[in-house]
Design an enzyme around this catalytic site. Structure first.
Site, PDB file in Angstrom:
ATOM      1  N   ASN A   9      -2.180   5.468  -8.738  1.00  0.00           N
ATOM      2  CA  ASN A   9      -2.604   6.009  -7.443  1.00  0.00           C
ATOM      3  C   ASN A   9      -1.849   7.319  -7.247  1.00  0.00           C
ATOM      4  O   ASN A   9      -0.650   7.305  -6.988  1.00  0.00           O
ATOM      5  CB  ASN A   9      -2.279   5.016  -6.318  1.00  0.00           C
ATOM      6  CG  ASN A   9      -2.573   5.590  -4.943  1.00  0.00           C
ATOM      7  OD1 ASN A   9      -3.179   6.661  -4.819  1.00  0.00           O
ATOM      8  ND2 ASN A   9      -2.139   4.896  -3.904  1.00  0.00           N
ATOM      9  N   TRP A  10      -2.591   8.398  -7.390  1.00  0.00           N
ATOM     10  CA  TRP A  10      -1.933   9.712  -7.307  1.00  0.00           C
ATOM     11  C   TRP A  10      -1.652  10.148  -5.876  1.00  0.00           C
ATOM     12  O   TRP A  10      -1.026  11.168  -5.654  1.00  0.00           O
ATOM     13  CB  TRP A  10      -2.808  10.769  -8.011  1.00  0.00           C
ATOM     14  CG  TRP A  10      -2.676  10.754  -9.497  1.00  0.00           C
ATOM     15  CD1 TRP A  10      -1.832   9.979 -10.242  1.00  0.00           C
ATOM     16  CD2 TRP A  10      -3.400  11.571 -10.437  1.00  0.00           C
ATOM     17  NE1 TRP A  10      -1.986  10.261 -11.577  1.00  0.00           N
ATOM     18  CE2 TRP A  10      -2.944  11.227 -11.716  1.00  0.00           C
ATOM     19  CE3 TRP A  10      -4.394  12.542 -10.300  1.00  0.00           C
ATOM     20  CZ2 TRP A  10      -3.442  11.836 -12.874  1.00  0.00           C
ATOM     21  CZ3 TRP A  10      -4.897  13.145 -11.439  1.00  0.00           C
ATOM     22  CH2 TRP A  10      -4.421  12.798 -12.719  1.00  0.00           C
ATOM     23  N   LYS A  11      -2.161   9.402  -4.889  1.00  0.00           N
ATOM     24  CA  LYS A  11      -1.968   9.792  -3.484  1.00  0.00           C
ATOM     25  C   LYS A  11      -2.354  11.262  -3.321  1.00  0.00           C
ATOM     26  O   LYS A  11      -3.326  11.704  -3.921  1.00  0.00           O
ATOM     27  CB  LYS A  11      -0.536   9.469  -3.049  1.00  0.00           C
ATOM     28  CG  LYS A  11      -0.189   8.002  -3.372  1.00  0.00           C
ATOM     29  CD  LYS A  11       1.069   7.497  -2.762  1.00  0.00           C
ATOM     30  CE  LYS A  11       1.238   6.022  -3.135  1.00  0.00           C
ATOM     31  NZ  LYS A  11       2.401   5.405  -2.529  1.00  0.00           N
ATOM     32  N   HIS A 104      -5.259   0.906   1.666  1.00  0.00           N
ATOM     33  CA  HIS A 104      -3.873   1.138   1.249  1.00  0.00           C
ATOM     34  C   HIS A 104      -2.979   1.148   2.494  1.00  0.00           C
ATOM     35  O   HIS A 104      -3.396   1.585   3.560  1.00  0.00           O
ATOM     36  CB  HIS A 104      -3.764   2.481   0.504  1.00  0.00           C
ATOM     37  CG  HIS A 104      -2.429   2.653  -0.154  1.00  0.00           C
ATOM     38  ND1 HIS A 104      -1.312   3.052   0.542  1.00  0.00           N
ATOM     39  CD2 HIS A 104      -2.029   2.451  -1.429  1.00  0.00           C
ATOM     40  CE1 HIS A 104      -0.277   3.087  -0.290  1.00  0.00           C
ATOM     41  NE2 HIS A 104      -0.682   2.727  -1.488  1.00  0.00           N
ATOM     42  N   GLU A 106      -0.744   3.053   3.417  1.00  0.00           N
ATOM     43  CA  GLU A 106      -0.608   4.382   4.051  1.00  0.00           C
ATOM     44  C   GLU A 106      -1.827   4.677   4.922  1.00  0.00           C
ATOM     45  O   GLU A 106      -1.713   5.345   5.946  1.00  0.00           O
ATOM     46  CB  GLU A 106      -0.404   5.445   2.958  1.00  0.00           C
ATOM     47  CG  GLU A 106       0.992   5.326   2.348  1.00  0.00           C
ATOM     48  CD  GLU A 106       1.093   5.736   0.892  1.00  0.00           C
ATOM     49  OE1 GLU A 106       0.203   6.441   0.396  1.00  0.00           O
ATOM     50  OE2 GLU A 106       2.094   5.337   0.253  1.00  0.00           O
ATOM     51  N   GLU A 174       0.793  -5.107  -2.317  1.00  0.00           N
ATOM     52  CA  GLU A 174       1.776  -4.024  -2.256  1.00  0.00           C
ATOM     53  C   GLU A 174       2.665  -4.230  -1.029  1.00  0.00           C
ATOM     54  O   GLU A 174       2.299  -3.806   0.084  1.00  0.00           O
ATOM     55  CB  GLU A 174       1.069  -2.669  -2.141  1.00  0.00           C
ATOM     56  CG  GLU A 174       0.174  -2.346  -3.314  1.00  0.00           C
ATOM     57  CD  GLU A 174       0.009  -0.841  -3.488  1.00  0.00           C
ATOM     58  OE1 GLU A 174       0.338  -0.345  -4.562  1.00  0.00           O
ATOM     59  OE2 GLU A 174      -0.430  -0.172  -2.532  1.00  0.00           O
ATOM     60  N   GLY A 180       7.317   3.342  -2.864  1.00  0.00           N
ATOM     61  CA  GLY A 180       8.008   4.628  -2.855  1.00  0.00           C
ATOM     62  C   GLY A 180       9.485   4.533  -2.525  1.00  0.00           C
ATOM     63  O   GLY A 180      10.127   5.540  -2.249  1.00  0.00           O
ATOM     64  N   SER A 220       6.917   0.474  -6.336  1.00  0.00           N
ATOM     65  CA  SER A 220       8.020   0.832  -7.230  1.00  0.00           C
ATOM     66  C   SER A 220       7.914   0.154  -8.602  1.00  0.00           C
ATOM     67  O   SER A 220       8.941  -0.155  -9.222  1.00  0.00           O
ATOM     68  CB  SER A 220       9.380   0.555  -6.581  1.00  0.00           C
ATOM     69  OG  SER A 220       9.526   1.356  -5.413  1.00  0.00           O
ATOM     70  N   GLY A 241       2.204   4.158  -8.038  1.00  0.00           N
ATOM     71  CA  GLY A 241       2.236   5.468  -7.398  1.00  0.00           C
ATOM     72  C   GLY A 241       3.026   6.469  -8.227  1.00  0.00           C
ATOM     73  O   GLY A 241       2.535   7.033  -9.204  1.00  0.00           O
ATOM     74  N   GLY A 242       4.288   6.662  -7.863  1.00  0.00           N
ATOM     75  CA  GLY A 242       5.120   7.714  -8.456  1.00  0.00           C
ATOM     76  C   GLY A 242       5.083   7.764  -9.971  1.00  0.00           C
ATOM     77  O   GLY A 242       4.919   8.849 -10.568  1.00  0.00           O
TER      78      GLY A 242
HETATM   79  P1  13P Z   1       5.048   3.615  -5.785  1.00  0.00           P
HETATM   80  O1  13P Z   1       4.712   3.103  -7.164  1.00  0.00           O
HETATM   81  O2  13P Z   1       5.360   5.095  -5.766  1.00  0.00           O
HETATM   82  O3  13P Z   1       6.060   2.778  -5.095  1.00  0.00           O
HETATM   83  O4  13P Z   1       3.698   3.500  -4.909  1.00  0.00           O
HETATM   84  C1  13P Z   1       3.017   2.309  -4.918  1.00  0.00           C
HETATM   85  C2  13P Z   1       1.709   2.510  -4.266  1.00  0.00           C
HETATM   86  O5  13P Z   1       1.609   2.739  -3.074  1.00  0.00           O
HETATM   87  C3  13P Z   1       0.508   2.448  -5.113  1.00  0.00           C
HETATM   88  O6  13P Z   1      -0.646   2.387  -4.354  1.00  0.00           O
END
Ligand code: 13P
Length: 261
Positions: A9-11, A104, A106, A174, A180, A220, A241-242
């Protein structure tokens, strides 16, 4: 045997011009170049911002044809209408995009997405025979209050209530406190919620669908913890994510998933 799914997930990251190099580096690191060399046991997907859907599809297909699915990060529940700034299921299909994240944390936290909206979006995506990855998970306060299962049950049941057939539905667990933060859930904590979630699916649809549904962990996840997470019986992949922004790190995670159960 469930096919594993490793989803990045590149956000709100990356620009179109960075994509050819990203997929070249990812293909080299992961070590497969086309569909024939791609292990069928593990699918790889990237959920990217809308403007990158087309360039990411082209860049991925140029470096590793047929190996990668490109997904959206959100979709509107209506097919069309006066909803400025939104994108519909038929618009994604029109671009050849067959998958999307939904709900998600967010989106729930910063854009006010409710359980009811997440349920409608999921229904629209399932009815279009696309792949929805629906995100659920508790906040730190909810975990500390001992309400993790109640929260996950509410979020999952809202989605399942109006869905006679879940199609290709995937859930991503999640925990918000792990996103994050560098503080992943332990493999045991994740497995416990995944088993609970699969139980909810079983109650609603029976064994066939429950045993076939893929459940991803997100929060994470990284090259150091992915092996232990993937060794859990109810964890079928990760939503990352990251670490998915870095081709070498995500390639390591994909390879670890390929080697898991
Ligand atoms: P991280 O892997 O950066 O914690 O993010 C997880 C996420 O929100 C994937 O959708």
């Amino acid at each position: 045997m469930r096919i594993k799914l490793m989803a990045g997930n590149w956000k709100m990251h990356k620009l179109a011009r960075e994509l050819p190099e990203f997929f070249r580096a990812f293909a080299a690191a992961v070590g497969f170049v086309d569909e024939d060399a791609f292990p069928a046991s593990t699918q790889v997907l990237f959920a990217v911002p809308y403007p990158l859907l087309d360039p990411a599809t082209k860049a991925a297909n140029s470096s590793m044809p047929g190996c990668i699915r490109i997904a959206a990060q959100n979709v509107h529940q209506d097919a069309q209408g006066a909803f400025t700034g939104e994108v519909s299921v038929p618009m994604l299909k029109d671009l050849g995009v067959g998958a999307t994240l939904i709900g998600h944390s967010e989106r729930r936290q910063y854009f006010g997405e409710t359980d009811a909206a997440v349920a409608k979006k999921t229904k629209a995506v399932v009815e279009a025979d696309m792949l929805p990855i629906v995100c659920v998970g508790e906040t730190l306060a909810e975990r500390e209050a001992g309400t993790t299962e109640a929260v996950v049950r509410r979020q999952v049941e809202a989605v399942l209530a109006d869905l006679p057939n879940p199609g290709h539905l995937v859930f991503a667990y999640e925990p918000v406190w792990a996103i994050g933060t560098g503080r992943s859930a332990t493999a045991a904590q994740a497995q416990e919620v995944h088993a609970f979630l699969r139980g909810l699916v079983r109650k609603r649809y029976g064994d066939g669908i429950a045993d076939g549904m893929r459940l991803l962990y997100g929060g994470s996840a990284n090259p150091a913890n992915i092996g232990e997470l993937m060794a859990q019986p109810d964890i079928d992949g990760a939503l990352v994510g990251g670490a998915s922004l870095k081709p070498d790190d995500f390639a390591k995670m994909v390879k670890a998933a390929q080697q898991a159960h």
